[in-house]
Design a protein around this motif. Structure first.
Motif, PDB file in Angstrom:
ATOM      1  N   ASP A  19       0.837  -1.190   0.000  1.00  0.00           N
ATOM      2  CA  ASP A  19       0.000   0.000   0.000  1.00  0.00           C
ATOM      3  C   ASP A  19       0.878   1.247   0.000  1.00  0.00           C
ATOM      4  O   ASP A  19       1.899   1.304   0.686  1.00  0.00           O
ATOM      5  CB  ASP A  19      -0.913  -0.008   1.211  1.00  0.00           C
ATOM      6  N   VAL A  64     -11.076  -1.737  -8.329  1.00  0.00           N
ATOM      7  CA  VAL A  64     -11.724  -3.034  -8.466  1.00  0.00           C
ATOM      8  C   VAL A  64     -11.747  -3.375  -9.951  1.00  0.00           C
ATOM      9  O   VAL A  64     -12.330  -2.642 -10.754  1.00  0.00           O
ATOM     10  CB  VAL A  64     -13.155  -3.013  -7.898  1.00  0.00           C
ATOM     11  N   PRO A  97      -8.498  -1.404   6.101  1.00  0.00           N
ATOM     12  CA  PRO A  97      -9.341  -2.597   5.980  1.00  0.00           C
ATOM     13  C   PRO A  97      -9.135  -3.526   7.166  1.00  0.00           C
ATOM     14  O   PRO A  97      -8.019  -3.685   7.661  1.00  0.00           O
ATOM     15  CB  PRO A  97      -8.854  -3.233   4.673  1.00  0.00           C
ATOM     16  N   THR A 141      -3.347  -4.107   7.026  1.00  0.00           N
ATOM     17  CA  THR A 141      -4.372  -3.906   8.054  1.00  0.00           C
ATOM     18  C   THR A 141      -3.851  -3.073   9.224  1.00  0.00           C
ATOM     19  O   THR A 141      -4.322  -3.199  10.353  1.00  0.00           O
ATOM     20  CB  THR A 141      -4.892  -5.257   8.566  1.00  0.00           C
ATOM     21  N   ASN A 145     -13.678  -5.240   2.295  1.00  0.00           N
ATOM     22  CA  ASN A 145     -14.530  -4.077   2.075  1.00  0.00           C
ATOM     23  C   ASN A 145     -15.071  -3.476   3.361  1.00  0.00           C
ATOM     24  O   ASN A 145     -15.935  -2.608   3.317  1.00  0.00           O
ATOM     25  CB  ASN A 145     -15.715  -4.454   1.164  1.00  0.00           C
ATOM     26  N   PHE A 154      -8.648   2.602  -4.100  1.00  0.00           N
ATOM     27  CA  PHE A 154      -8.254   1.290  -4.639  1.00  0.00           C
ATOM     28  C   PHE A 154      -9.069   1.032  -5.887  1.00  0.00           C
ATOM     29  O   PHE A 154     -10.124   1.640  -6.120  1.00  0.00           O
ATOM     30  CB  PHE A 154      -8.466   0.171  -3.609  1.00  0.00           C
ATOM     31  N   PRO A 171      -7.169  -8.147   4.817  1.00  0.00           N
ATOM     32  CA  PRO A 171      -6.495  -7.772   3.571  1.00  0.00           C
ATOM     33  C   PRO A 171      -7.442  -7.883   2.373  1.00  0.00           C
ATOM     34  O   PRO A 171      -8.076  -8.909   2.156  1.00  0.00           O
ATOM     35  CB  PRO A 171      -5.355  -8.786   3.470  1.00  0.00           C
ATOM     36  N   GLY A 172      -7.544  -6.806   1.605  1.00  0.00           N
ATOM     37  CA  GLY A 172      -8.400  -6.794   0.429  1.00  0.00           C
ATOM     38  C   GLY A 172      -9.878  -6.710   0.724  1.00  0.00           C
ATOM     39  O   GLY A 172     -10.696  -6.821  -0.188  1.00  0.00           O
ATOM     40  N   GLY A 212      -4.504   1.409  -2.004  1.00  0.00           N
ATOM     41  CA  GLY A 212      -4.375  -0.009  -1.709  1.00  0.00           C
ATOM     42  C   GLY A 212      -5.045  -0.377  -0.405  1.00  0.00           C
ATOM     43  O   GLY A 212      -5.226   0.456   0.488  1.00  0.00           O
ATOM     44  N   ARG A 213      -5.397  -1.658  -0.281  1.00  0.00           N
ATOM     45  CA  ARG A 213      -6.088  -2.134   0.931  1.00  0.00           C
ATOM     46  C   ARG A 213      -5.582  -3.508   1.351  1.00  0.00           C
ATOM     47  O   ARG A 213      -6.335  -4.340   1.856  1.00  0.00           O
ATOM     48  CB  ARG A 213      -7.594  -2.172   0.687  1.00  0.00           C
ATOM     49  N   SER A 214      -4.291  -3.750   1.146  1.00  0.00           N
ATOM     50  CA  SER A 214      -3.728  -5.044   1.529  1.00  0.00           C
ATOM     51  C   SER A 214      -3.243  -5.068   2.976  1.00  0.00           C
ATOM     52  O   SER A 214      -3.214  -6.122   3.604  1.00  0.00           O
ATOM     53  CB  SER A 214      -2.572  -5.409   0.588  1.00  0.00           C
TER      54      SER A 214
END
Length: 206
Positions: free
Chosen positions: A85, A204, A120, A110, A126, A202, A123-124, A106-108
């Motif tokens: 990220d 999609v 997030p 935490t 919503n 991020f 990881p990943g 990015g949202r990998s």
């Protein structure tokens, strides 16, 4: 592509804050390679603000380390973006008001690095928690804008987290902002008003 987020968020923090009306914001977009750009935008879709009005633009590397960003006309360029990220920050001083801009792409990961950051819970995922200087705080509202002109205002669950449905391929940007009531001191200088504006973006894919 310009991403616009329209409403502020009121944070229930240990310090006193209030909503910010009409905040502009910094946000990130990665390219297909190793590069990325950070844009400074206001509330009008399709417009970018000149980045020259921001001070101390930097890539946030963690552990107190930063790297400068290269300023163009309407964006900052990160030519060799670090893996994982990506986070950047900048600020703008207007008289006795200081606005601190923080952006994450990015949202990998935490865990947070910026002072005010949506993170997030998996990881990943919503579902996102809001952190203020490393501590989870509830957000009364998180605002979403997408590259497909689809917007939402997210309300928190009982535990203070927010969950975003991503029904179609697009770039999603989530924004929160807050103002410290009564001002604060930053790096030894006193300001009558200190505003924090944070985004998480991020993409999609199909």
């Amino acid at each position: 592509m310009n991403l616009s987020l329209r409403q502020p968020v009121l944070l229930a923090l240990a310090l006193s804050v209030s909503p910010v009306a009409g905040a502009d914001y910094l946000w990130l977009e990665r390219s297909a390679g190793q590069g990325a750009k950070s844009y400074f935008s206001d509330l009008q879709p399709g417009e970018h603000l000149p980045v020259a009005q921001l001070q101390n633009p930097r890539v946030v590397l963690g552990d107190g380390k930063t790297a400068p960003m290269k300023a163009g006309v309407d964006s900052f360029a990160i030519e060799d973006a670090p893996p994982g990220d990506l986070r950047v920050a900048a600020q703008r001083e207007q008289g006795s008001t200081l606005t601190l801009y923080q952006a994450r792409e990015g949202r990998s990961e935490t865990r947070p690095q910026n002072d005010l950051e949506l993170v997030p819970t998996t990881p990943g995922g919503n579902t996102f928690a809001l952190y203020w200087k490393g501590t989870v705080v509830p957000a009364s509202q998180v605002n979403v804008y997408t590259s497909e002109q689809w917007t939402r205002s997210l309300k928190p669950a009982a535990d203070g987290t927010v969950t975003l449905v991503t029904p179609f391929p697009a770039r999603y940007v989530l924004e929160v902002s807050a103002q410290v009531n009564g001002g604060a001191s930053v790096e030894g200088k006193r300001y009558d008003s200190v505003i924090h504006v944070s985004t998480l973006s991020f993409e999609v894919r199909k």
